[in-house]
Each structure stands twice: as structure tokens, then as C-alpha cells.
Scaffold this motif. Structure first.
Motif, mmCIF file in Angstrom:
data_model
loop_
_atom_site.group_PDB
_atom_site.id
_atom_site.type_symbol
_atom_site.label_atom_id
_atom_site.label_comp_id
_atom_site.label_asym_id
_atom_site.label_seq_id
_atom_site.Cartn_x
_atom_site.Cartn_y
_atom_site.Cartn_z
ATOM 1 N N SER A 63 0.824 -1.210 0.000
ATOM 2 C CA SER A 63 0.000 0.000 0.000
ATOM 3 C C SER A 63 0.861 1.264 0.000
ATOM 4 C CB SER A 63 -0.958 0.007 1.195
ATOM 5 O OG SER A 63 -0.250 -0.152 2.397
ATOM 6 N N TYR A 64 2.016 1.224 0.621
ATOM 7 C CA TYR A 64 2.924 2.372 0.590
ATOM 8 C C TYR A 64 3.451 2.594 -0.829
ATOM 9 C CZ TYR A 64 3.058 2.819 5.648
ATOM 10 O OH TYR A 64 2.723 3.034 6.954
ATOM 11 N N LEU A 65 3.809 1.510 -1.495
ATOM 12 C CA LEU A 65 4.324 1.620 -2.855
ATOM 13 C C LEU A 65 3.257 2.176 -3.802
ATOM 14 C CD1 LEU A 65 6.518 1.150 -4.966
ATOM 15 C CD2 LEU A 65 5.664 -1.208 -5.188
ATOM 16 N N VAL A 66 2.041 1.694 -3.670
ATOM 17 C CA VAL A 66 0.950 2.174 -4.525
ATOM 18 C C VAL A 66 0.757 3.675 -4.344
ATOM 19 C CG1 VAL A 66 -1.544 2.075 -4.919
ATOM 20 C CG2 VAL A 66 -0.238 -0.039 -4.667
ATOM 21 N N HIS A 67 0.700 4.137 -3.103
ATOM 22 C CA HIS A 67 0.526 5.573 -2.866
ATOM 23 C C HIS A 67 1.739 6.380 -3.317
ATOM 24 C CE1 HIS A 67 -3.380 6.070 -1.055
ATOM 25 N NE2 HIS A 67 -3.173 4.945 -0.396
ATOM 26 N N PHE A 68 2.922 5.857 -3.085
ATOM 27 C CA PHE A 68 4.125 6.566 -3.507
ATOM 28 C C PHE A 68 4.144 6.751 -5.024
ATOM 29 C CE2 PHE A 68 8.672 6.596 -4.718
ATOM 30 C CZ PHE A 68 9.016 7.798 -4.120
ATOM 31 N N GLU A 69 3.814 5.704 -5.760
ATOM 32 C CA GLU A 69 3.767 5.801 -7.223
ATOM 33 C C GLU A 69 2.656 6.746 -7.671
ATOM 34 O OE1 GLU A 69 5.927 4.715 -9.466
ATOM 35 O OE2 GLU A 69 7.147 3.866 -7.857
#
Length: 85
Positions: A8-14
Motif C-alpha cells: 500500500s505504501y508503494l501504490v501511494h508513492f507511485e
């Protein structure tokens, strides 16, 4: 399987990077669990959103657009009863 990867962190970061690339000044994580309607089941989501060190923007004039009066009445009654349970 890979809980330590924090997808979920990666999705938001992207998503933030994409928003920046098209010139967006702000990125909204959506609603937070406020002090008035504190719901412990949403605590993890609220902690996740606050961990990004953004700022809280309060929209006072938010309203519901009702598409189906019957189901909205059921929803409104549920919200009302939930305060007493």
C-alpha cells in the motif's frame, strides 16, 4: 505472503509521483477518522494516512448526493443506530 513489502505504501508513492508529474500540487488520501466519529476499526487506516506527514484539510460543506432514497434512508438509520450501540 510478503507483508514486509508494504504494497500500500508503494501504490501511494507511485500515485504521488504520477500526480506530481502531471502538475498536481496536492494528493488526497481521502477522509481521516476524526475525533467526533472515532471508529477504532479505522484506526490502522488513519495511522497509515497520518504517517505520510501531510496536513489535514477540513471540508465543512461536504454533503451526500442521494441516488436512491430507500437505500440512503437505510444507511442513515444505520449510522444513527450505530451511535447508540
Amino acid at each position: 505472503l510478503h507483508k514486509n513489502l508494504m504494497a500500500s505504501y508503494l501504490v501511494h508513492f507511485e500515485s504521488i509521483k504520477t500526480a506530481q508529474s502531471i502538475g498536481a500540487k496536492y494528493y488526497s488520501f481521502g477522509a481521516l477518522n476524526g475525533d467526533k466519529d472515532f471508529n477504532t476499526s479505522l484506526l490502522g487506516v488513519t495511522v497509515f494516512k497520518k504517517s505520510w506527514n501531510g496536513f489535514y484539510l477540513n471540508h465543512h460543506n461536504i454533503h451526500d448526493d442521494v441516488c436512491d432514497f430507500f437505500w440512503y434512508t437505510i444507511y442513515a438509520l444505520y449510522k444513527l443506530l450505530r451511535k447508540f450501540i
